[in-house]
Design an enzyme around this catalytic site. Structure first.
Site, PDB file in Angstrom:
ATOM      1  N   GLY A 134     -10.942  90.766 -53.210  1.00 34.83           N
ATOM      2  CA  GLY A 134     -11.109  91.060 -51.826  1.00 34.83           C
ATOM      3  C   GLY A 134     -11.390  92.399 -51.519  1.00 34.83           C
ATOM      4  O   GLY A 134     -12.242  93.225 -52.179  1.00 34.83           O
ATOM      5  N   ARG A 168     -33.228  47.486 -31.947  1.00 34.39           N
ATOM      6  CA  ARG A 168     -34.162  47.831 -32.570  1.00 34.39           C
ATOM      7  C   ARG A 168     -34.381  49.035 -33.252  1.00 34.39           C
ATOM      8  O   ARG A 168     -35.469  49.163 -33.932  1.00 34.39           O
ATOM      9  CB  ARG A 168     -35.394  47.697 -31.681  1.00 34.39           C
ATOM     10  CG  ARG A 168     -35.484  48.429 -30.346  1.00 34.39           C
ATOM     11  CD  ARG A 168     -36.594  48.246 -29.468  1.00 34.39           C
ATOM     12  NE  ARG A 168     -36.458  48.845 -28.061  1.00 34.39           N
ATOM     13  CZ  ARG A 168     -37.203  49.754 -27.566  1.00 34.39           C
ATOM     14  NH1 ARG A 168     -37.889  50.544 -28.636  1.00 34.39           N
ATOM     15  NH2 ARG A 168     -36.894  50.324 -26.749  1.00 34.39           N
ATOM     16  N   TYR A 215     -14.955  92.752 -61.371  1.00 36.99           N
ATOM     17  CA  TYR A 215     -14.034  92.318 -60.226  1.00 36.99           C
ATOM     18  C   TYR A 215     -13.100  91.190 -60.677  1.00 36.99           C
ATOM     19  O   TYR A 215     -13.306  90.287 -61.454  1.00 36.99           O
ATOM     20  CB  TYR A 215     -14.864  91.495 -59.054  1.00 36.99           C
ATOM     21  CG  TYR A 215     -14.242  91.099 -57.952  1.00 36.99           C
ATOM     22  CD1 TYR A 215     -13.789  91.870 -56.989  1.00 36.99           C
ATOM     23  CD2 TYR A 215     -14.105  89.600 -58.142  1.00 36.99           C
ATOM     24  CE1 TYR A 215     -13.144  91.138 -56.074  1.00 36.99           C
ATOM     25  CE2 TYR A 215     -13.690  89.077 -56.760  1.00 36.99           C
ATOM     26  CZ  TYR A 215     -12.972  89.886 -55.835  1.00 36.99           C
ATOM     27  OH  TYR A 215     -12.481  89.165 -54.776  1.00 36.99           O
ATOM     28  N   HIS A 250      -2.434  83.259 -52.934  1.00 39.58           N
ATOM     29  CA  HIS A 250      -3.531  82.629 -52.552  1.00 39.58           C
ATOM     30  C   HIS A 250      -2.785  80.995 -52.186  1.00 39.58           C
ATOM     31  O   HIS A 250      -3.826  80.172 -51.366  1.00 39.58           O
ATOM     32  CB  HIS A 250      -4.656  82.267 -53.323  1.00 39.58           C
ATOM     33  CG  HIS A 250      -5.472  83.583 -53.656  1.00 39.58           C
ATOM     34  ND1 HIS A 250      -4.728  84.787 -53.487  1.00 39.58           N
ATOM     35  CD2 HIS A 250      -6.619  83.925 -53.243  1.00 39.58           C
ATOM     36  CE1 HIS A 250      -5.749  85.769 -53.566  1.00 39.58           C
ATOM     37  NE2 HIS A 250      -6.963  85.240 -53.381  1.00 39.58           N
ATOM     38  N   ASN A 294     -11.217  80.335 -57.231  1.00 38.20           N
ATOM     39  CA  ASN A 294     -12.391  80.729 -56.588  1.00 38.20           C
ATOM     40  C   ASN A 294     -13.408  79.637 -56.890  1.00 38.20           C
ATOM     41  O   ASN A 294     -13.094  78.754 -57.600  1.00 38.20           O
ATOM     42  CB  ASN A 294     -12.817  82.026 -56.596  1.00 38.20           C
ATOM     43  CG  ASN A 294     -13.295  82.654 -57.864  1.00 38.20           C
ATOM     44  OD1 ASN A 294     -13.867  81.558 -58.655  1.00 38.20           O
ATOM     45  ND2 ASN A 294     -13.795  83.582 -58.082  1.00 38.20           N
TER      46      ASN A 294
END
Length: 536
Positions: free
Chosen positions: A59, A277, A52, A82, A191
């Site tokens: 994608g 408190r 890939y 991108h 990425n």
């Protein structure tokens, strides 16, 4: 100062050091791992092993095969397509932190970029020649690193020595040639989770400082309001198991030791309002969240967050194309940290309201020097209430936003980077709220009707702040004082709380010069710097 990425990954403090300007170096071991990973990519390309983003599209285009002749174009085009960030750019610290986290990721030796690519990022860091990175437009990662990587190939823009210029001009001035990317490098440059991880490291440092200030400022308000010291009793607090609670209780006892004001209030009430408190419980819970978040961020830095990951040997290269670039755990951690800090700040506003309200404070109305003609801190409390409401909106979890991208291929989104940006925005708002409470608490000391000594610690802190910020008499815009107080909270660690505290001895505090606002990348954004992405 220099930080070395060795066989051990960086931790969040290392990333913060680089963000603040430290030099980042690679050890021989780290360089060897980067080179070995590149050799695996070369073998994958040579043998035509399906991988890939190496020899396929990305994608929803993951099944489109890309020939060796097209792989340079694929890497280059990934950066161009991108780089879709929008909005004002991140500050210098944020950009440096992201770059440090990216270099750390490549040094794991499973990304496959050439050493020349990593050296280009190191050179930009060393020169403090920082890419212009729009803050928004990410559903998890991708766009921020794409804008950083643009500069490596001679595109995009940088900010260098106060000047904005093109990436090509910046490389020319540095004596560098634009890189020509090879197989997988475009994908590896965009990425993974360096963006959220770098921002998260900064959030940790700023949150640590904020919580230290929250203890100190709340101690001053507590003393002014005549609280019951039983709230910080070690034996009582031990019934609840929480390291953060125990730590805050000890800090409050030390900061308030020797207080005549609190001695005079013993037995005045059966119990104080919750905003007083529960200081150990709320501040302590936030510290516990901070510790858990630090563990998540360090795990992220110790992980390879790339897709695909390459491993094995040149003889038998392996490709893992799964989901390690998705930052679910760090998104959840950032959401949790934002909510914790928002709660601390919300309680600070409640104490501020008590200080300015004469019905409960025993102090002049709104801490004004004269009734009727002066409003004092009346409207400053409005500002704090507004920021609390803004925090409430910012603290809504980004990790649940969801969405669908890339033609149904990416049909679950964690929004990790937006979660980190929201946490940074909450930090800035909270620093402003605590700054207003700090000013009000110091003013309350000036108007305190009880004639008794303050604790040595709060006495010293009051004196130091009054040397910088005079008593407020409606004689100047209060916003200017609030800005100065914000910088005290956001830029400087508070004076250390001694434990045990010697009787009536003043703690070591700042000099007046040290109280001046430090140069920050985005606390008071200059022109185009992003509000909310504050530098420490």
């Amino acid at each position: 100062m220099s930080v070395t990425r060795s066989e051990q990954p960086l931790d969040w403090r290392d990333v913060c050091a680089v963000a603040a300007g430290a030099t980042l170096e690679l050890s021989a071991h780290a360089r060897g791992r980067i080179r070995a990973a590149r050799e695996l990519i070369d073998q994958i390309v040579a043998r035509g092993i399906r991988a890939y983003g190496v020899n396929t599209g990305v994608g929803a285009l993951c099944d489109v095969v890309v020939s060796p002749a097209e792989q340079h174009d694929l890497s280059h085009n990934i950066l161009m397509s991108h780089a879709v960030g929008v909005g004002a750019p991140l500050g210098a610290e944020e950009t440096r932190a992201i770059m440090a986290a990216a270099i750390n990721n490549y040094a794991h030796g499973h990304s496959g970029v050439r050493i020349e690519v990593v050296e280009r990022l190191l050179a930009l860091l060393e020169a403090d020649c920082l890419p212009e990175v729009p803050a928004f437009g990410s559903v998890g990662y991708l766009s921020h690193m794409a804008h950083i990587a643009l500069v490596c190939v001679g595109a995009g823009h940088v900010k260098w020595r106060g000047e904005r210029m093109s990436g090509a001009e910046a490389l020319r001035r540095l004596g560098l040639e634009p890189l020509s990317l090879e197989a997988k490098e475009g994908l590896s440059l965009v990425n993974g989770t360096p963006c959220v991880t770098g921002l998260a490291a900064l959030a940790l440092r700023r949150a640590q400082r904020l919580l230290d200030w929250a203890d100190v400022v709340s101690a001053m308000s507590f003393e002014n309001l005549g609280g019951q010291m039983a709230a910080f009793d070690a034996g009582s607090l031990a019934f609840r198991v929480s390291p953060g609670l125990a730590q805050v209780g000890a800090r409050m006892r030390a900061a308030l030791a020797g207080s005549g004001l609190l001695g005079a209030s013993i037995g005045r009430r059966t119990q104080d309002p919750l905003s007083m408190r529960t200081i150990p419980h709320v501040h302590g819970a936030a510290r516990d969240v901070l510790a858990a978040t630090a563990e998540v961020v360090n795990r992220e830095l110790a992980s390879t967050t790339d897709n695909p990951i390459v491993a094995g040997t040149p003889q038998e290269p392996q490709v893992y194309s799964q989901a390690h670039a998705v930052g679910a755990s760090i998104a959840l951690a950032m959401d949790s940290l934002a909510a914790a800090l928002a709660q601390v700040a919300a309680m600070a506003e409640r104490r501020l309201d008590r200080l300015v309200n004469p019905l409960v404070s025993g102090l002049p109305a709104f801490l004004a020097q004269a009734s009727g003609t002066r409003s004092g801190f009346m409207i400053a409390q409005y500002t704090a209430a507004s920021l609390v409401a803004q925090n409430r909106r910012e603290a809504a979890p980004a990790s649940l936003d969801g969405g669908v991208t890339s033609g149904l291929q990416e049909d679950h989104l964690c929004h990790a980077t937006p979660a980190a940006l929201k946490a940074l925005a909450v930090l800035e708002n909270s620093s402003r709220i605590l700054g207003i409470e700090l000013l009000a608490a110091v003013q309350a000391y000036d108007l305190q009707p009880v004639k008794a000594e303050r604790a040595p610690y709060t006495e010293g802190l009051h004196a130091q702040i009054r040397a910088i910020v005079p008593t407020y008499r409606d004689d100047r815009p209060l916003a200017d004082d609030m800005t100065l107080a914000f910088h005290m909270i956001a830029d400087r660690d508070p004076p250390p709380v001694p434990d045990p505290l010697p009787a009536r001895s003043a703690p070591v505090l700042w000099t007046a010069a040290a109280m001046e606002p430090a140069a920050r990348s985005t606390a008071q954004p200059a022109n185009d710097a992003m509000p909310g992405a504050v530098g420490s």
